[in-house]
Design an enzyme around this catalytic site. Sequence first.
Site, PDB file in Angstrom:
ATOM      1  N   SER A 156      48.081  39.256  41.787  1.00 42.03           N
ATOM      2  CA  SER A 156      48.722  40.444  42.346  1.00 42.03           C
ATOM      3  C   SER A 156      49.447  40.049  43.622  1.00 42.03           C
ATOM      4  CB  SER A 156      47.680  41.518  42.665  1.00 42.03           C
ATOM      5  OG  SER A 156      48.253  42.586  43.390  1.00 42.03           O
ATOM      6  N   TYR A 169      40.068  44.548  46.671  1.00 42.30           N
ATOM      7  CA  TYR A 169      41.020  44.132  45.648  1.00 42.30           C
ATOM      8  C   TYR A 169      41.856  42.960  46.149  1.00 42.30           C
ATOM      9  CZ  TYR A 169      44.710  44.486  42.106  1.00 42.30           C
ATOM     10  OH  TYR A 169      45.603  44.219  41.096  1.00 42.30           O
TER      11      TYR A 169
END
Length: 288
Positions: A156, A169
Amino acid sequence: MTTDAEIQSALPALGSGNVAVITGGASGIGLAAARRLAAMGLKIVLADIGGARLDEAASAVATIAGDSAVLAVATDVSKADEVDRLAEKAFDAFGGVSLLMNNAGVGNNPGKPWENRDAWKRLLDINFWGVIHGVEAFVPRMLAAGRPGLIVNTGSKQGITTPPGNLAYNVSKSGVKTFTEGLAHALRNEPGGKIAAHLLIPGFTFTGLTEGATEKPAGAWTGEQVIDFMLAALVRGDFYILCPDNEATRTMDEKRMAWAIGDIIENRPALSRWHPDHKDAFAAFMES
């Protein structure tokens, strides 16, 4: 758009009849990959949490590939023994694996660094340890087979620029980035090895599970767009598969990433992009 013939000529691992294992394969980017690869003639192993969604995904992919070319395996990637079982089932069913896509992930925000230890651990166990479990379960057999292979781990941009909002995250995806870089180095130094590792870095992508969205936002890509971009990047030999979207261009992403590493080089405060003393400088940098 890169054609299937061009892809399969450049990437023997994606040849018709070969086998792709996709975790997080019941929705979003994983399901888009399964559909696309099935249309190219690959056999598909779909791994996800068991239930109706996995069953429906397997049926959808089977309409493309045929029932005998699709295997659905209920798998919690946070548990090494379940990923080991996934590997056993995949190799038993199809005899080999040429593409492993470690794509399973969650984004539930456990909160501040000092809160919700169990939720932090659960997120990291899935997003980070799930990737490691996949590599441990599949790569030794893929290497032993001596055939061309690909490992694609889904990272990501949040693992690179680490914006405020969901620290757990960001930590997990930073770990995936670093692990995949080291994995690529180890694989290319493996005697006789024919396996390459790549880091998929999606942009803003509508998966059907996008928080707060029941329809695709205008700024988002679809999972299918991400997979088309990924395949073209693999043909080029890209390690970092940095996807744009309908809001962020590659130039914007590059500047944000350059600013993030510049925090260290310039000895600015952590996450200076969001620091009141540096926000204007960042805005000027983006406009330069």
